[in-house]
Motif scaffolding. Structure first.
Motif, PDB file in Angstrom:
ATOM      1  N   SER A 240       0.797  -1.229   0.000  1.00  0.00           N
ATOM      2  CA  SER A 240       0.000   0.000   0.000  1.00  0.00           C
ATOM      3  C   SER A 240       0.828   1.278   0.000  1.00  0.00           C
ATOM      4  O   SER A 240       0.474   2.253  -0.675  1.00  0.00           O
ATOM      5  CB  SER A 240      -0.930   0.000   1.213  1.00  0.00           C
ATOM      6  OG  SER A 240      -1.658   1.196   1.297  1.00  0.00           O
ATOM      7  N   SER A 241       1.923   1.315   0.742  1.00  0.00           N
ATOM      8  CA  SER A 241       2.616   2.578   0.984  1.00  0.00           C
ATOM      9  C   SER A 241       3.135   3.226  -0.302  1.00  0.00           C
ATOM     10  O   SER A 241       2.835   4.391  -0.591  1.00  0.00           O
ATOM     11  CB  SER A 241       3.765   2.353   1.970  1.00  0.00           C
ATOM     12  OG  SER A 241       4.345   3.584   2.332  1.00  0.00           O
ATOM     13  N   LEU A 242       3.906   2.488  -1.092  1.00  0.00           N
ATOM     14  CA  LEU A 242       4.474   3.060  -2.315  1.00  0.00           C
ATOM     15  C   LEU A 242       3.417   3.403  -3.353  1.00  0.00           C
ATOM     16  O   LEU A 242       3.431   4.509  -3.912  1.00  0.00           O
ATOM     17  CB  LEU A 242       5.518   2.115  -2.904  1.00  0.00           C
ATOM     18  CG  LEU A 242       6.191   2.581  -4.202  1.00  0.00           C
ATOM     19  CD1 LEU A 242       6.847   3.947  -4.017  1.00  0.00           C
ATOM     20  CD2 LEU A 242       7.209   1.551  -4.676  1.00  0.00           C
ATOM     21  N   ASP A 271       0.435   2.896   6.498  1.00  0.00           N
ATOM     22  CA  ASP A 271       0.587   1.520   6.041  1.00  0.00           C
ATOM     23  C   ASP A 271       2.022   1.034   6.120  1.00  0.00           C
ATOM     24  O   ASP A 271       2.263  -0.180   6.145  1.00  0.00           O
ATOM     25  CB  ASP A 271       0.043   1.376   4.622  1.00  0.00           C
ATOM     26  CG  ASP A 271      -1.481   1.510   4.590  1.00  0.00           C
ATOM     27  OD1 ASP A 271      -2.084   1.523   5.675  1.00  0.00           O
ATOM     28  OD2 ASP A 271      -2.052   1.620   3.501  1.00  0.00           O
ATOM     29  N   ALA A 272       2.978   1.945   6.167  1.00  0.00           N
ATOM     30  CA  ALA A 272       4.365   1.526   6.390  1.00  0.00           C
ATOM     31  C   ALA A 272       4.503   0.903   7.782  1.00  0.00           C
ATOM     32  O   ALA A 272       5.266  -0.046   7.982  1.00  0.00           O
ATOM     33  CB  ALA A 272       5.304   2.716   6.240  1.00  0.00           C
ATOM     34  N   VAL A 273       3.746   1.425   8.742  1.00  0.00           N
ATOM     35  CA  VAL A 273       3.731   0.862  10.089  1.00  0.00           C
ATOM     36  C   VAL A 273       2.890  -0.411  10.122  1.00  0.00           C
ATOM     37  O   VAL A 273       3.269  -1.434  10.695  1.00  0.00           O
ATOM     38  CB  VAL A 273       3.188   1.893  11.100  1.00  0.00           C
ATOM     39  CG1 VAL A 273       3.075   1.270  12.492  1.00  0.00           C
ATOM     40  CG2 VAL A 273       4.085   3.125  11.129  1.00  0.00           C
ATOM     41  N   HIS A 274       1.723  -0.351   9.471  1.00  0.00           N
ATOM     42  CA  HIS A 274       0.816  -1.501   9.467  1.00  0.00           C
ATOM     43  C   HIS A 274       1.447  -2.729   8.837  1.00  0.00           C
ATOM     44  O   HIS A 274       1.113  -3.859   9.207  1.00  0.00           O
ATOM     45  CB  HIS A 274      -0.466  -1.139   8.701  1.00  0.00           C
ATOM     46  CG  HIS A 274      -1.325  -0.146   9.395  1.00  0.00           C
ATOM     47  ND1 HIS A 274      -2.441   0.408   8.798  1.00  0.00           N
ATOM     48  CD2 HIS A 274      -1.246   0.403  10.639  1.00  0.00           C
ATOM     49  CE1 HIS A 274      -3.008   1.253   9.639  1.00  0.00           C
ATOM     50  NE2 HIS A 274      -2.300   1.270  10.766  1.00  0.00           N
ATOM     51  N   GLU A 275       2.334  -2.527   7.890  1.00  0.00           N
ATOM     52  CA  GLU A 275       2.970  -3.646   7.189  1.00  0.00           C
ATOM     53  C   GLU A 275       3.610  -4.621   8.167  1.00  0.00           C
ATOM     54  O   GLU A 275       3.428  -5.839   8.074  1.00  0.00           O
ATOM     55  CB  GLU A 275       4.008  -3.105   6.199  1.00  0.00           C
ATOM     56  CG  GLU A 275       4.826  -4.184   5.519  1.00  0.00           C
ATOM     57  CD  GLU A 275       5.845  -3.609   4.548  1.00  0.00           C
ATOM     58  OE1 GLU A 275       6.703  -4.382   4.082  1.00  0.00           O
ATOM     59  OE2 GLU A 275       5.772  -2.398   4.249  1.00  0.00           O
ATOM     60  N   GLN A 276       4.379  -4.084   9.108  1.00  0.00           N
ATOM     61  CA  GLN A 276       5.069  -4.939  10.064  1.00  0.00           C
ATOM     62  C   GLN A 276       4.092  -5.563  11.052  1.00  0.00           C
ATOM     63  O   GLN A 276       4.219  -6.742  11.409  1.00  0.00           O
ATOM     64  CB  GLN A 276       6.134  -4.118  10.808  1.00  0.00           C
ATOM     65  CG  GLN A 276       7.215  -3.559   9.913  1.00  0.00           C
ATOM     66  CD  GLN A 276       7.942  -4.656   9.146  1.00  0.00           C
ATOM     67  OE1 GLN A 276       8.297  -5.694   9.706  1.00  0.00           O
ATOM     68  NE2 GLN A 276       8.155  -4.441   7.864  1.00  0.00           N
ATOM     69  N   ILE A 277       3.130  -4.787  11.503  1.00  0.00           N
ATOM     70  CA  ILE A 277       2.133  -5.319  12.431  1.00  0.00           C
ATOM     71  C   ILE A 277       1.355  -6.455  11.778  1.00  0.00           C
ATOM     72  O   ILE A 277       1.127  -7.512  12.382  1.00  0.00           O
ATOM     73  CB  ILE A 277       1.167  -4.200  12.879  1.00  0.00           C
ATOM     74  CG1 ILE A 277       1.922  -3.087  13.608  1.00  0.00           C
ATOM     75  CG2 ILE A 277       0.060  -4.768  13.768  1.00  0.00           C
ATOM     76  CD1 ILE A 277       1.077  -1.856  13.892  1.00  0.00           C
ATOM     77  N   ALA A 278       0.945  -6.253  10.520  1.00  0.00           N
ATOM     78  CA  ALA A 278       0.122  -7.246   9.831  1.00  0.00           C
ATOM     79  C   ALA A 278       0.881  -8.537   9.574  1.00  0.00           C
ATOM     80  O   ALA A 278       0.362  -9.640   9.805  1.00  0.00           O
ATOM     81  CB  ALA A 278      -0.394  -6.663   8.519  1.00  0.00           C
ATOM     82  N   ALA A 279       2.115  -8.418   9.100  1.00  0.00           N
ATOM     83  CA  ALA A 279       2.879  -9.615   8.736  1.00  0.00           C
ATOM     84  C   ALA A 279       3.318 -10.411   9.959  1.00  0.00           C
ATOM     85  O   ALA A 279       3.187 -11.644   9.991  1.00  0.00           O
ATOM     86  CB  ALA A 279       4.085  -9.225   7.901  1.00  0.00           C
ATOM     87  N   HIS A 280       3.827  -9.731  10.962  1.00  0.00           N
ATOM     88  CA  HIS A 280       4.431 -10.424  12.100  1.00  0.00           C
ATOM     89  C   HIS A 280       3.452 -10.599  13.267  1.00  0.00           C
ATOM     90  O   HIS A 280       3.172 -11.728  13.693  1.00  0.00           O
ATOM     91  CB  HIS A 280       5.675  -9.664  12.559  1.00  0.00           C
ATOM     92  CG  HIS A 280       6.775  -9.674  11.546  1.00  0.00           C
ATOM     93  ND1 HIS A 280       7.705 -10.683  11.462  1.00  0.00           N
ATOM     94  CD2 HIS A 280       7.077  -8.801  10.536  1.00  0.00           C
ATOM     95  CE1 HIS A 280       8.545 -10.438  10.457  1.00  0.00           C
ATOM     96  NE2 HIS A 280       8.188  -9.303   9.887  1.00  0.00           N
ATOM     97  N   ASP A 281       2.947  -9.492  13.802  1.00  0.00           N
ATOM     98  CA  ASP A 281       2.114  -9.577  15.000  1.00  0.00           C
ATOM     99  C   ASP A 281       0.767 -10.239  14.714  1.00  0.00           C
ATOM    100  O   ASP A 281       0.251 -10.989  15.555  1.00  0.00           O
ATOM    101  CB  ASP A 281       1.884  -8.184  15.588  1.00  0.00           C
ATOM    102  CG  ASP A 281       3.178  -7.517  16.025  1.00  0.00           C
ATOM    103  OD1 ASP A 281       4.162  -8.238  16.230  1.00  0.00           O
ATOM    104  OD2 ASP A 281       3.202  -6.284  16.150  1.00  0.00           O
ATOM    105  N   MET A 282       0.190  -9.956  13.543  1.00  0.00           N
ATOM    106  CA  MET A 282      -1.131 -10.505  13.237  1.00  0.00           C
ATOM    107  C   MET A 282      -1.012 -11.884  12.591  1.00  0.00           C
ATOM    108  O   MET A 282      -1.429 -12.894  13.160  1.00  0.00           O
ATOM    109  CB  MET A 282      -1.905  -9.544  12.327  1.00  0.00           C
ATOM    110  CG  MET A 282      -3.329  -9.989  12.029  1.00  0.00           C
ATOM    111  SD  MET A 282      -4.223  -8.776  11.013  1.00  0.00           S
ATOM    112  CE  MET A 282      -3.393  -9.037   9.417  1.00  0.00           C
TER     113      MET A 282
END
Length: 334
Positions: A240-242, A271-282
């Protein structure tokens, strides 16, 4: 939302029935679907969209009792079976992945995605009319952005649930109306002098656009597909970010104001922040807690990427041919 014009025998029978009190639909109605690709079948995708919308805001003049009418659910299930089978043919087989490797596998899927650069075209080449068309297409989802993914919250526990809620809080603007992403998109539409009515462009968008929205509803409304729903959201956030930076720059090139581009600019940072949360934490936490469903996370991500490729290809092919990307002429921005 108003009931849309039908696009084939099944959607015609469904929309006609919805204008009366809930009753049994004709047996075998789903046999009326054609033999083409379900992902681009206008009749099937519109039928699914109408069935799904009964679980969101419904339609003007349609009895809310239709939401759980058994024969309508049977029709929906038949359409879903065709749609899901087509999706699995499109993206499978996927590589075997250990639950602990799900975040890395998600990153690999995103890195390997070779779809056409719709964002690059919109940034550098699109006319104002084409950019407005793009916004019309996306309005079908963005005016209810985040809602389909929210179906997963009561179906999760632990860290995966907390991570999803963290993402969704941002999507809903932390509870502030003017910061909700759906409202930001409505403002962008207003700045482009487009119809901001929820579902206003439903009659104009083609099946492949409906499929991008139906895909999330399919995953969201079935508990067995909760892993796919999380994978879809992860791929959405990771890609999303780019593109949103490019969308924003494209709209600025066409004279868009900071108010008009705020929706896209907001997604660049969030979404640059959400990327890491979504892939790893979620997704990582979900795969660890439910290893038997880890493969569905990758399925959902692959479906999101694949259907978006089909959507981008449709728009770019039409524009390269000097044609519009919508199903019928509509009033464009002034």
């Amino acid at each position: 939302m108003k009931l849309p014009p039908p696009r084939g025998p099944v959607s015609a029978a469904l929309t006609a029935a919805l204008q009366a009190a809930p009753h049994d639909l004709p047996a075998g109605l789903a046999d009326g679907f054609g033999d083409g690709d379900p992902i681009t079948d206008e009749d099937l995708q519109l039928t699914l969209f109408v069935c799904y919308e009964l679980h969101y805001r419904g339609f003007d003049g349609v009895d809310d009792g239709w939401e759980w009418q058994p024969s309508l659910l049977g029709l929906r299930a038949a359409a879903e079976q065709r749609f899901e089978s087509a999706l699995r043919r499109l993206v499978e087989p996927l590589p075997e992945t250990a639950p602990a490797d799900v975040p890395r596998a998600l990153a690999g899927l995103v890195a390997a995605d070779d779809g056409p650069s719709l964002a690059g075209y919109l940034q550098r080449r699109a006319t104002r009319e084409q950019f407005c068309e793009f916004v019309m297409h996306r309005s079908v989802y963005h005016l209810k952005e985040a809602d389909p993914h929210t179906w997963a919250i009561p179906r999760l526990g632990g860290r995966a649930k907390a991570a999803l809620i963290e993402i969704q809080i941002d999507e809903y603007g932390g509870g502030q109306l003017d910061a909700m992403h759906a409202e930001l998109f409505r403002t962008t539409m207003s700045c482009l002098h487009l119809d901001t009515t929820y579902g206003g462009y439903l009659p104009q968008v083609p099946a492949v656009t409906l499929a991008t929205s139906n895909l999330i509803s399919l995953f969201g409304l079935h508990r067995r597909l909760r892993g796919a729903l999380l994978g879809h959201l992860a791929a959405f956030e990771m890609t999303s970010s780019l593109p949103n930076r490019r969308y924003g720059n494209g709209l600025r090139r066409l004279g868009g104001s900071p108010v008009a581009t705020r929706f896209y600019d907001e997604h660049v940072e969030a979404d640059a922040v959400h990327e890491q949360i979504a892939a790893h934490d979620m997704c990582g936490s979900f795969a660890a807690a439910e290893p038997e469903n880890a493969s569905e996370v990758l399925f959902g991500a692959a479906c999101g990427l694949a259907v978006d490729r089909l959507f981008a290809t449709h728009l770019l092919n039409r524009w390269e041919a000097g044609e519009g990307s919508l199903r019928e002429p509509t009033l464009q921005a002034a």
